[in-house]
Write a protein that holds these residues in place. Structure first.
Motif, PDB file in Angstrom:
ATOM      1  N   ASP A  25       5.069  -4.400  -0.701  1.00  0.00           N
ATOM      2  CA  ASP A  25       6.049  -3.816   0.151  1.00  0.00           C
ATOM      3  C   ASP A  25       5.534  -2.925   1.205  1.00  0.00           C
ATOM      4  O   ASP A  25       4.458  -2.497   1.101  1.00  0.00           O
ATOM      5  N   THR A  26       5.777  -2.744   2.318  1.00  0.00           N
ATOM      6  CA  THR A  26       5.708  -1.846   3.483  1.00  0.00           C
ATOM      7  C   THR A  26       6.314  -0.885   3.838  1.00  0.00           C
ATOM      8  O   THR A  26       6.532  -0.472   5.349  1.00  0.00           O
ATOM      9  N   ARG A  27       7.298  -1.109   3.415  1.00  0.00           N
ATOM     10  CA  ARG A  27       8.779  -0.417   4.085  1.00  0.00           C
ATOM     11  C   ARG A  27       8.305   1.517   4.694  1.00  0.00           C
ATOM     12  O   ARG A  27       9.040   1.609   5.419  1.00  0.00           O
ATOM     13  N   PRO A  28       7.723   1.765   3.623  1.00  0.00           N
ATOM     14  CA  PRO A  28       6.546   3.259   4.354  1.00  0.00           C
ATOM     15  C   PRO A  28       6.443   3.336   5.430  1.00  0.00           C
ATOM     16  O   PRO A  28       6.293   3.433   6.624  1.00  0.00           O
ATOM     17  N   LYS A  87      -3.519  -3.900  -3.500  1.00  0.00           N
ATOM     18  CA  LYS A  87      -2.685  -3.091  -1.895  1.00  0.00           C
ATOM     19  C   LYS A  87      -2.861  -1.920  -1.397  1.00  0.00           C
ATOM     20  O   LYS A  87      -3.067  -2.321   0.039  1.00  0.00           O
ATOM     21  N   GLU A  88      -3.539  -1.226  -1.684  1.00  0.00           N
ATOM     22  CA  GLU A  88      -4.613  -0.299  -1.112  1.00  0.00           C
ATOM     23  C   GLU A  88      -5.712  -0.557  -0.804  1.00  0.00           C
ATOM     24  O   GLU A  88      -5.490   0.595   0.151  1.00  0.00           O
ATOM     25  N   SER A  89      -6.120  -0.957  -1.416  1.00  0.00           N
ATOM     26  CA  SER A  89      -7.549  -1.432  -0.714  1.00  0.00           C
ATOM     27  C   SER A  89      -7.942  -2.290   0.890  1.00  0.00           C
ATOM     28  O   SER A  89      -8.374  -1.870   1.808  1.00  0.00           O
ATOM     29  N   VAL A  90      -6.004  -2.971   0.646  1.00  0.00           N
ATOM     30  CA  VAL A  90      -6.418  -3.914   2.456  1.00  0.00           C
ATOM     31  C   VAL A  90      -5.502  -2.403   3.112  1.00  0.00           C
ATOM     32  O   VAL A  90      -5.992  -2.546   4.685  1.00  0.00           O
ATOM     33  N   PHE A 137      12.690  -8.513  11.632  1.00  0.00           N
ATOM     34  CA  PHE A 137      11.902  -7.365  11.707  1.00  0.00           C
ATOM     35  C   PHE A 137      10.147  -7.820  12.263  1.00  0.00           C
ATOM     36  O   PHE A 137       9.453  -8.613  12.417  1.00  0.00           O
ATOM     37  N   ARG A 138      10.057  -6.166  12.345  1.00  0.00           N
ATOM     38  CA  ARG A 138       8.469  -6.201  12.778  1.00  0.00           C
ATOM     39  C   ARG A 138       6.336  -5.864  10.856  1.00  0.00           C
ATOM     40  O   ARG A 138       7.360  -4.430  10.906  1.00  0.00           O
ATOM     41  N   ASP A 139       5.779  -6.798  10.986  1.00  0.00           N
ATOM     42  CA  ASP A 139       5.425  -6.193   9.458  1.00  0.00           C
ATOM     43  C   ASP A 139       4.524  -6.525  10.157  1.00  0.00           C
ATOM     44  O   ASP A 139       3.620  -7.383   9.709  1.00  0.00           O
ATOM     45  N   PRO A 140       3.713  -5.453  11.319  1.00  0.00           N
ATOM     46  CA  PRO A 140       2.113  -5.656  11.790  1.00  0.00           C
ATOM     47  C   PRO A 140       0.808  -5.670  10.302  1.00  0.00           C
ATOM     48  O   PRO A 140      -0.478  -5.872  10.491  1.00  0.00           O
ATOM     49  N   LEU A 141       1.345  -5.568   9.098  1.00  0.00           N
ATOM     50  CA  LEU A 141       0.661  -5.109   8.025  1.00  0.00           C
ATOM     51  C   LEU A 141       1.153  -6.464   7.538  1.00  0.00           C
ATOM     52  O   LEU A 141      -0.268  -6.979   5.961  1.00  0.00           O
ATOM     53  N   ALA A 142       1.399  -7.565   7.660  1.00  0.00           N
ATOM     54  CA  ALA A 142       1.717  -8.698   6.242  1.00  0.00           C
ATOM     55  C   ALA A 142       0.911  -9.495   6.380  1.00  0.00           C
ATOM     56  O   ALA A 142       0.109  -9.665   4.554  1.00  0.00           O
TER      57      ALA A 142
END
Length: 288
Positions: free
Chosen positions: A86-89, A112-115, A31-36
């Motif tokens: 988690d960043t699935r959305p 999380k919301e700040s990032v 999978f790819r998660d560019p925010l991780a």
């Protein structure tokens, strides 16, 4: 890695984000998660680099596929309890009309919301700050989060091992009494819990695992789908060479799955007696 890096259970969210960042950098990433990487930060990256990552990476992929499959089966709302980082959305093709609810502790949610400020999710996210060990607060949240929905999926990724058996039992009862169509979880057998605490106990510190069981613990629920972590890890070449023979094992446990104490994987439960309607979109099947 020193014990101070894992200060409490909330730090496991940075740890898992660090695993997702490492996996995302692979040319053959599952999978790819560019925010991780941004969510993990230096501490999450350090924790991930110093520990074994393959079970978490495989868990992520298995749950990704089951979430997409559940959406294809008519799910119109997702509730992610202990959402962590988690960043699935953002990284999965979640339809725009889906309401995706997230609940976690105030400090972690605020971080999380700040990032993620300035990032745009594919669907509508609703974030709530909830102490999931507070039964009253959790009940109120579920009433709000399920209102107006027809087919609700609840996700508890990485949550149950950190609870007591009594707390898991109360959560199971509460979800069964709520208008929930599916409950998706990562399931770990008692043997795996022992291995995790024995090998990672120093690193986990106060975040050691407490709960593990066979699936018959979840009274009033029926196993709708189950995919073995060890089999998938071997097929996807993420587990150590010594475990690659697991690719030849059945996806389900040898013997009755519900009573097995030697099986771990991604599991989707439905309330006992519920009837499953046919899928109305193309199903996203987990690789077998």
């Amino acid at each position: 890695m020193t014990e101070s890096l894992m200060r409490d259970v909330s730090d496991t969210a940075r740890w898992v984000a660090g695993f997702r960042a490492i996996e995302s950098a692979r040319p053959d990433a599952l999978f790819r998660d560019p925010l991780a990487a941004a969510l993990a930060g230096p501490r999450g990256a350090a924790m991930a680099a110093a520990t074994t990552m393959w079970p978490t990476v495989v868990r992520t992929k298995l749950l990704d596929d089951l979430i997409l499959d559940t959406l294809a089966r008519g799910c119109d709302r997702v509730i992610n309890l202990a959402a962590g980082l988690d960043t699935r959305p953002y990284r999965l093709p979640i339809p725009a009309e889906i309401d995706w609810y997230e609940a976690d502790l105030p400090a972690l949610s605020a971080y999380k919301e700040s990032v993620l400020a300035g990032e745009r999710a594919h669907c509508r996210r609703v974030v709530a700050q909830v102490d999931l060990t507070d039964s009253g607060a959790l009940t109120d949240f579920l009433v709000e989060a399920t209102a107006g929905a027809g087919r609700v999926l609840v996700l508890t990724e990485g949550l149950l091992p950190y609870l007591t058996a009594d707390a898991v039992g109360r959560l199971s009862t509460l979800l069964r009494r709520s208008p929930i169509s599916w409950w998706l979880m990562d399931h770990w057998s008692p043997g795996v819990r022992y291995g995790v605490n024995r090998t990672l106990g120093r690193e986990l510190g106060s975040a050691k695992w407490h709960f593990a069981s066979s699936l018959d613990f979840f009274e009033g629920w029926t196993v709708d789908a189950a995919h073995s972590t060890f089999r998938a890890a071997a097929r996807w070449r993420r587990s150590p060479l010594s475990l690659r023979g697991s690719a030849l094992l059945p996806d389900h446990a040898i013997g009755p799955l519900e009573r097995s104490r030697l099986w771990s994987g991604a599991v989707r439960l439905t309330p006992a007696g519920a009837q499953e309607p046919p899928a109305h979109r193309t199903s996203q099947e987990t690789e077998r």
